[in-house]
Write a protein that holds these residues in place. Structure first.
Motif, mmCIF file in Angstrom:
data_model
loop_
_atom_site.group_PDB
_atom_site.id
_atom_site.type_symbol
_atom_site.label_atom_id
_atom_site.label_comp_id
_atom_site.label_asym_id
_atom_site.label_seq_id
_atom_site.Cartn_x
_atom_site.Cartn_y
_atom_site.Cartn_z
ATOM 1 N N VAL A 129 38.344 21.133 57.800
ATOM 2 C CA VAL A 129 38.989 22.443 58.052
ATOM 3 C C VAL A 129 40.868 22.543 58.515
ATOM 4 C CG1 VAL A 129 38.971 23.068 60.504
ATOM 5 C CG2 VAL A 129 37.072 21.965 59.633
ATOM 6 N N ARG A 130 41.180 21.317 58.230
ATOM 7 C CA ARG A 130 42.351 21.100 58.485
ATOM 8 C C ARG A 130 43.105 21.616 57.588
ATOM 9 N NH1 ARG A 130 45.068 20.333 62.597
ATOM 10 N NH2 ARG A 130 43.775 19.035 64.882
ATOM 11 N N LYS A 131 42.549 21.154 55.978
ATOM 12 C CA LYS A 131 43.189 21.923 54.869
ATOM 13 C C LYS A 131 43.075 23.382 54.824
ATOM 14 C CE LYS A 131 41.048 20.515 50.867
ATOM 15 N NZ LYS A 131 39.685 19.652 49.900
ATOM 16 N N ALA A 132 42.027 23.149 54.964
ATOM 17 C CA ALA A 132 41.744 25.045 54.753
ATOM 18 C C ALA A 132 42.499 26.043 55.587
ATOM 19 C CB ALA A 132 40.458 25.512 55.452
ATOM 20 N N TYR A 133 43.477 24.842 56.854
ATOM 21 C CA TYR A 133 44.468 25.503 57.615
ATOM 22 C C TYR A 133 45.588 25.890 57.257
ATOM 23 C CZ TYR A 133 46.804 27.200 61.726
ATOM 24 O OH TYR A 133 47.640 27.622 62.974
ATOM 25 N N GLY A 134 45.720 24.358 56.500
ATOM 26 C CA GLY A 134 47.017 24.386 55.948
ATOM 27 C C GLY A 134 47.144 25.146 55.116
ATOM 28 N N ARG A 135 46.244 25.454 54.498
ATOM 29 C CA ARG A 135 46.743 26.163 52.407
ATOM 30 C C ARG A 135 46.594 27.860 53.160
ATOM 31 N NH1 ARG A 135 41.687 23.522 48.824
ATOM 32 N NH2 ARG A 135 43.438 21.996 48.033
ATOM 33 N N MET A 136 45.730 27.956 54.484
ATOM 34 C CA MET A 136 45.969 29.042 55.138
ATOM 35 C C MET A 136 47.238 29.726 55.312
ATOM 36 S SD MET A 136 42.996 30.053 57.881
ATOM 37 C CE MET A 136 41.291 31.195 56.475
ATOM 38 N N HIS A 137 48.445 29.275 55.821
ATOM 39 C CA HIS A 137 49.570 29.734 55.639
ATOM 40 C C HIS A 137 50.404 30.369 53.980
ATOM 41 C CE1 HIS A 137 49.354 27.281 59.361
ATOM 42 N NE2 HIS A 137 50.153 27.417 59.818
ATOM 43 N N GLU A 138 50.063 30.453 53.301
ATOM 44 C CA GLU A 138 49.960 30.393 51.959
ATOM 45 C C GLU A 138 49.610 31.374 51.111
ATOM 46 O OE1 GLU A 138 52.704 28.213 48.847
ATOM 47 O OE2 GLU A 138 50.424 27.936 48.627
ATOM 48 N N MET A 139 49.741 32.392 50.428
ATOM 49 C CA MET A 139 48.133 33.631 49.839
ATOM 50 C C MET A 139 49.061 33.445 48.278
ATOM 51 S SD MET A 139 47.409 35.328 52.323
ATOM 52 C CE MET A 139 46.412 36.047 51.803
ATOM 53 N N LEU A 140 48.370 33.145 47.445
ATOM 54 C CA LEU A 140 47.820 33.329 46.594
ATOM 55 C C LEU A 140 47.789 34.317 45.646
ATOM 56 C CD1 LEU A 140 46.129 29.569 45.254
ATOM 57 C CD2 LEU A 140 48.049 30.226 46.296
ATOM 58 N N HIS A 141 48.375 34.687 44.511
ATOM 59 C CA HIS A 141 47.320 35.758 43.983
ATOM 60 C C HIS A 141 47.275 35.460 42.287
ATOM 61 C CE1 HIS A 141 49.266 39.665 41.896
ATOM 62 N NE2 HIS A 141 47.658 39.359 41.546
ATOM 63 N N ALA A 142 46.285 35.789 41.920
ATOM 64 C CA ALA A 142 45.282 35.468 40.521
ATOM 65 C C ALA A 142 44.304 36.394 39.031
ATOM 66 C CB ALA A 142 44.796 33.724 40.806
ATOM 67 N N GLN A 143 44.279 35.285 38.476
ATOM 68 C CA GLN A 143 43.331 36.270 37.973
ATOM 69 C C GLN A 143 43.238 35.187 37.278
ATOM 70 O OE1 GLN A 143 45.606 38.844 34.861
ATOM 71 N NE2 GLN A 143 46.869 36.669 34.093
ATOM 72 N N HIS A 144 41.200 36.050 36.363
ATOM 73 C CA HIS A 144 40.297 34.774 35.916
ATOM 74 C C HIS A 144 40.019 35.850 34.955
ATOM 75 C CE1 HIS A 144 36.367 35.448 37.767
ATOM 76 N NE2 HIS A 144 36.914 36.338 38.520
ATOM 77 N N ILE A 145 38.769 34.684 34.300
ATOM 78 C CA ILE A 145 37.510 35.123 33.053
ATOM 79 C C ILE A 145 36.849 33.912 33.323
ATOM 80 C CG2 ILE A 145 37.133 34.867 30.588
ATOM 81 C CD1 ILE A 145 40.308 35.198 29.756
ATOM 82 N N LEU A 146 35.759 34.542 33.700
ATOM 83 C CA LEU A 146 34.473 33.915 33.470
ATOM 84 C C LEU A 146 33.579 34.149 32.734
ATOM 85 C CD1 LEU A 146 32.495 32.507 36.105
ATOM 86 C CD2 LEU A 146 31.744 35.044 36.744
ATOM 87 N N LEU A 147 33.165 32.978 32.587
ATOM 88 C CA LEU A 147 31.788 32.573 31.010
ATOM 89 C C LEU A 147 31.134 31.868 31.968
ATOM 90 C CD1 LEU A 147 34.532 31.195 28.493
ATOM 91 C CD2 LEU A 147 33.584 33.321 28.623
ATOM 92 N N ARG A 148 29.788 32.984 32.234
ATOM 93 C CA ARG A 148 28.376 32.039 33.130
ATOM 94 C C ARG A 148 27.596 31.159 31.394
ATOM 95 N NH1 ARG A 148 27.196 34.780 37.939
ATOM 96 N NH2 ARG A 148 28.715 36.667 38.219
ATOM 97 N N PHE A 149 26.798 30.939 32.506
ATOM 98 C CA PHE A 149 25.990 30.793 31.636
ATOM 99 C C PHE A 149 24.681 30.936 30.805
ATOM 100 C CE2 PHE A 149 27.380 26.531 34.054
ATOM 101 C CZ PHE A 149 28.504 26.459 32.721
ATOM 102 N N PRO A 150 23.993 30.956 29.905
ATOM 103 C CA PRO A 150 22.583 31.982 29.780
ATOM 104 C C PRO A 150 21.865 31.769 30.562
ATOM 105 C CG PRO A 150 23.535 30.837 27.679
ATOM 106 C CD PRO A 150 24.415 30.320 28.892
ATOM 107 N N PRO A 151 20.673 32.538 31.155
ATOM 108 C CA PRO A 151 19.300 32.057 31.535
ATOM 109 C C PRO A 151 18.962 30.654 30.937
ATOM 110 C CG PRO A 151 19.683 34.324 31.279
ATOM 111 C CD PRO A 151 20.931 34.247 30.629
ATOM 112 N N ASN A 152 18.067 30.136 31.786
ATOM 113 C CA ASN A 152 17.626 28.407 31.333
ATOM 114 C C ASN A 152 18.253 27.777 30.099
ATOM 115 O OD1 ASN A 152 15.202 29.423 32.721
ATOM 116 N ND2 ASN A 152 14.787 30.571 31.123
ATOM 117 N N SER A 153 19.549 27.708 30.707
ATOM 118 C CA SER A 153 20.688 26.985 28.755
ATOM 119 C C SER A 153 20.715 25.701 28.774
ATOM 120 C CB SER A 153 22.367 26.987 29.515
ATOM 121 O OG SER A 153 22.728 26.371 31.154
#
Length: 618
Positions: A74-98
């Motif tokens: 909880v305290r770590k989350a509150y500490g991080r909340m003082h900062e905003m991040l701008h990020a981009q991502h690529i998501l690679l999912r696992f195939p079903p029953n991988s």
């Protein structure tokens, strides 16, 4: 116990010697009753066990590893909340029953994409080609600004470790592998309160977009001419049916609560009452009005809501994993791997609560084998079987029955931690002891004093007859008593009551007569009163029947009826007082019996040592 509500290092908080002796005697009485409850085996009953267990779970929570780790998160989350991040991502999912090979193939692809980005290839086109995040077609992988507790834990953890421009190694979450690039960091602007006017559109219909654009432009032009007409314009033209009648007002919100375009426009407004130019989002066109801004709330204000978010399923599971890992290390957990694998193998083919499961374990001579050990204590397979049969815990559905084994390990470690707390944490031990003794004390008193006095009709009547002298009326009189608060009413009331005799119905007649007067200007009582207990009656003679009197600062008018001489109270007239006195009698009798039954020895040196600490010097 004395120190609970007092700080004895402060002079004004110390006790007198008399107060100390009274408290010391009460403490002895308390311990005697607890001893008697234990002698009667009240602590062995199912009811006691159920009640004490419920209390213990709540009392234990502040002392446990789990709570400590939760508070850290909880305290770590509150500490991080003082900062905003701008990020981009690529998501690679696992195939079903991988399979394991499938997972490795996805990991290799993620590593390849990381290398391409670091070699200068544009992130957006790679995201459009490879990312399996449904939103990629709209944002090319750009997630905008976010803060703590808005992304899954693994993603958040990785993103907050990155430097601006840096690309992460593949990050595994429940969705698959993520490649994250941090674009920017900025201070959290806090929260904003805004109102909006919405004109909806159909993104697939160009004509709809054009019509909405023209309409919002006309609304904006009207507001520019007369900003004070906001509420009226909003009610007439806004298509947000949930807010239009309230001036379009929205609750306080922070970054990440609404779509980016809406938030950017809201946070760009600087002065309360300022109105934005039209803003397009996926919902339509908006005009925003700033109602207020405030910084990030304090930790104390946010603690409960942060705790709730941290305890959501995926984060709760992570915390529990950390707790189990620490407990295993602290309490010397050791697994009998061959036996564990054999039990798990059988559990995957047979229902755990079935006779077949038990029989297979028995046939292979596994029941008395050690499954694991904690603090050199062996936990046998037979105990695991009993744990499953008891069905006292909730175990999540799983493709295999391994979850039951994991839960048994978890519960066993929790029980070990609790035993450790009782043995080594004095504050916890005293708190638990106090609640345990309190329940026993209540049960003993309820059985021998409180409920007994209520249910023992014969005993109550015997006590009443034996103590009849305590339950006597003094001299009484029938009376109508008018407390005259407004002096101007005195003469009209006297005139109305002239030549009237006392009767219970006289009150209603007088109230009807005074109907037009404020009820705050007088008060009327009627009945049979003990003369000595009512100031207005204390020093009067029974004649005349109508009279004025003064008692203290109050004026009264009295209509007197029949005088009733002193005499005994019948049982029903004093039932509540008799029961109360009988309870006190039963309590005294119980203590006398206990003091005869148990030997009380006082360590006078220790008593004097404590007295020196808590008693004020003369």
């Amino acid at each position: 116990m004395l120190s609970k509500n007092r700080q004895f290092d402060e002079k004004g908080e110390k006790l007198t010697e008399k107060e100390f002796e009274e408290n010391f005697q009460l403490f002895i009485d308390y311990k005697l009753k607890v001893q008697e409850a234990e002698a009667l085996e009240m602590d062995q009953s199912e009811e006691f066990d159920r009640e004490f267990s419920a209390f213990k779970e709540d009392l234990k929570r502040p002392y446990t590893l789990e709570t400590s780790l939760q508070q850290g998160e909880v305290r770590k989350a509150y500490g991080r909340m003082h900062e905003m991040l701008h990020a981009q991502h690529i998501l690679l999912r696992f195939p079903p029953n991988s399979s394991k090979e499938d997972s490795l193939a996805v990991l290799r692809m993620a590593l390849s994409l990381k290398e391409k980005i670091e070699n200068g290839e544009a992130f957006g086109p790679l995201a459009l080609e490879y990312s399996q995040d449904p939103s990629v077609t709209a944002n090319e992988g750009d997630l905008g600004y976010f803060t703590a507790l808005q992304m899954v834990p693994a993603f958040e953890e990785a993103a907050y470790q990155l430097k601006i421009g840096e690309v992460s190694s593949p990050v595994l979450s429940e969705y698959g592998y993520h490649i994250i690039q941090l674009l920017d960091k900025k201070t959290n602007p806090g929260q904003v309160k805004a109102s909006h006017i919405l004109v909806r559109l159909d993104p697939s219909d160009p004509a709809s977009i054009d019509r909405a654009r023209r309409k919002i432009s006309d609304i904006y032009a009207a507001l520019q001419k007369d900003k004070g007409s906001w509420n009226e314009v909003c009610k007439t033209y806004s298509e947000d049916t949930s807010t239009k009648d309230q001036g379009g007002q929205l609750p306080w919100f922070g970054v990440g609560d609404f779509v980016d375009e809406f938030e950017n426009a809201a946070f760009a407004l600087e002065v309360e009452g300022q109105i934005s130019a039209p803003v397009q989002t996926s919902y339509g066109f908006h005009i925003l009005k700033l109602d207020g801004k405030k910084p990030l709330p304090s930790f104390e204000e946010m603690e409960k809501s942060l705790q709730s978010k941290v305890l959501r399923a995926n984060r709760s599971h992570i915390i529990q994993s950390q707790v189990t890992a620490i407990q295993k290390s602290r309490y010397s957990y050791s697994e009998n791997t061959p036996i564990m694998n054999e039990v798990k193998k059988i559990s995957r083919t047979e229902a755990l609560k079935s006779a077949a499961f038990y029989q297979k374990l028995k046939d292979r001579h596994l029941l008395d084998s050690s499954l694991f050990s904690i603090m050199d204590s062996a936990y046998k397979v037979r105990q695991f079987v009993d744990f499953v049969k008891e069905d006292m815990v909730v175990v999540r559905e799983s493709k295999s029955n391994d979850a039951w084994v994991d839960k048994y390990i978890e519960i066993s470690l929790e029980n070990t931690e609790e035993a450790d707390l009782l043995a080594n944490n004095e504050d916890y031990r005293l708190t638990i002891q106090e609640y345990r003794d309190g329940i026993l004390l209540f049960n003993l008193m309820n059985e021998n004093v409180w409920q007994k006095a209520l249910l023992d009709t014969a005993g109550t009547m015997d006590y009443y007859r034996s103590n009849a002298a305590k339950y006597q009326w003094g001299d009484r009189v029938e009376a109508l008593i008018v407390t005259v608060i407004d002096p101007s009413l005195s003469n009209p009331i006297m005139k109305f009551l002239q030549n009237k005799s006392y009767s219970p119905s006289l009150k209603d007649k007088l109230e009807d007569y005074l109907l037009d007067e404020s009820p705050m200007s007088y008060k009327i009582e009627t009945g049979v009163f003990e003369k000595d207990s009512i100031p207005a009656l204390r020093n009067i003679s029974i004649s005349p029947k109508l009279q004025k009197t003064q008692a203290g600062q109050k004026a009264y008018i009295l209509v007197l009826g029949k005088e009733i001489p002193a005499g005994p109270k019948v049982f029903e007239e004093t039932r509540g007082k008799v029961i109360q006195d009988y309870q006190e009698y039963l309590n005294r009798s119980l203590l006398e019996k206990l003091k005869e039954s148990y030997l009380i020895r006082v360590n006078e040196d220790e008593k004097e040592r404590i007295k020196h600490i808590v008693v004020a010097e003369k």
